[in-house]
Design an enzyme around this catalytic site. Structure first.
Site, PDB file in Angstrom:
ATOM      1  N   SER A 122      29.606 -27.947  44.342  1.00 18.33           N
ATOM      2  CA  SER A 122      28.317 -27.413  43.912  1.00 18.33           C
ATOM      3  C   SER A 122      27.506 -28.472  43.161  1.00 18.33           C
ATOM      4  O   SER A 122      27.176 -29.512  43.724  1.00 18.33           O
ATOM      5  CB  SER A 122      28.549 -26.146  43.078  1.00 18.33           C
ATOM      6  N   ASP A 176      27.497 -18.063  51.302  1.00 19.02           N
ATOM      7  CA  ASP A 176      27.210 -18.619  49.968  1.00 19.02           C
ATOM      8  C   ASP A 176      25.854 -18.121  49.460  1.00 19.02           C
ATOM      9  O   ASP A 176      24.817 -18.435  50.039  1.00 19.02           O
ATOM     10  CB  ASP A 176      27.207 -20.151  50.052  1.00 19.02           C
ATOM     11  N   HIS A 207      30.465 -18.689  47.517  1.00 16.15           N
ATOM     12  CA  HIS A 207      30.358 -19.972  46.804  1.00 16.15           C
ATOM     13  C   HIS A 207      31.703 -20.273  46.146  1.00 16.15           C
ATOM     14  O   HIS A 207      31.922 -19.993  44.974  1.00 16.15           O
ATOM     15  CB  HIS A 207      29.243 -19.872  45.749  1.00 16.15           C
TER      16      HIS A 207
END
Length: 228
Positions: A122, A176, A207
């Site tokens: 991320s 996600d 995610h």
């Protein structure tokens, strides 16, 4: 930026054997810390791999605009949900410098850049890609999980020719809700268009990471280790 580069981030380290000959720097996501990915090592590391040092840095604590200014560990401020304007460019550059300082520490400890992987999830993946674009001394490989190229519209201007030799593994969840799958796919295409060898995988997950992704990453790293 120089000041950020001079300050070494606090880290967690795990060696898989005596006298490591390879290093992996792994950058966590927003609001987490270096402990976040330590538990994946038993799933990721293969018995036939050489001894490796895994370094898990803690991002600095800063206010995050989209979280009402709440202070948390973050590689940069997130000002907007729109990916094109999401990353605070100054924060990105400060974190790139701090990651660069950790890479230099590994080199000083006897691990050449060609045996250092830079990985991130991320926000940490965004820093991995931003740092990777700027590498004048190529690393063994880059890993970006559930992530995107920050400020892609202007990132090409920072690209260093030598950086293109770094292989890149990217994985992204099709469900996600934080960094949309399309953004990961577009970022992989952007990296390819700018000369990188990209291996991109999609997974039916939100995610996060999954066992299949860790397996695919392990396969990719095995090939890199054999080539090195």
């Amino acid at each position: 930026m120089a000041e950020g580069a001079a300050t070494l981030l606090e880290t967690i380290e795990r060696d898989t054997g005596a006298d490591p000959q390879w290093s992996v720097l792994w950058l966590h996501g927003l609001g987490a810390d270096g402990n976040d990915f330590v538990p994946i090592l038993p799933e990721l590391v293969r018995r036939d791999w050489p001894a490796m040092r895994f370094v898990f840095p803690h991002a600095p604590v800063r206010g995050v605009t989209i979280n009402n200014g709440m202070r948390m560990r973050a590689w940069y401020d997130i000002r907007d949900f729109d990916l094109a304007n999401r990353a605070d460019e100054q924060g990105v550059m400060e974190s790139v410098a701090q990651v660069g300082a950790l890479i230099e520490r590994e080199i000083a400890r006897g691990i050449p850049a060609s045996r250092i992987f830079l990985a991130g999830f991320s926000q940490g993946g965004a820093i991995t890609l931003a740092a990777g674009l700027r590498r004048r001394e190529p690393l063994a490989g880059l890993v970006g999980l559930s992530t995107y190229v920050p400020a892609a519209g202007s990132a090409g201007a920072a690209l260093v020719e030598a950086a293109k030799s770094q292989p890149l593994f990217m994985g992204h969840g099709t469900q996600d809700p934080v960094v949309p799958f399309a953004a990961g796919e577009q970022s992989a295409a952007w990296m390819r268009q700018h000369g990188f060898e990209v291996e991109f995988h999609r997974y039916p997950m939100p995610h996060s990471v999954c066992a299949e992704e860790i397996r695919d990453l392990g396969d990719w790293m095995s090939r890199r280790l054999a080539a090195g």
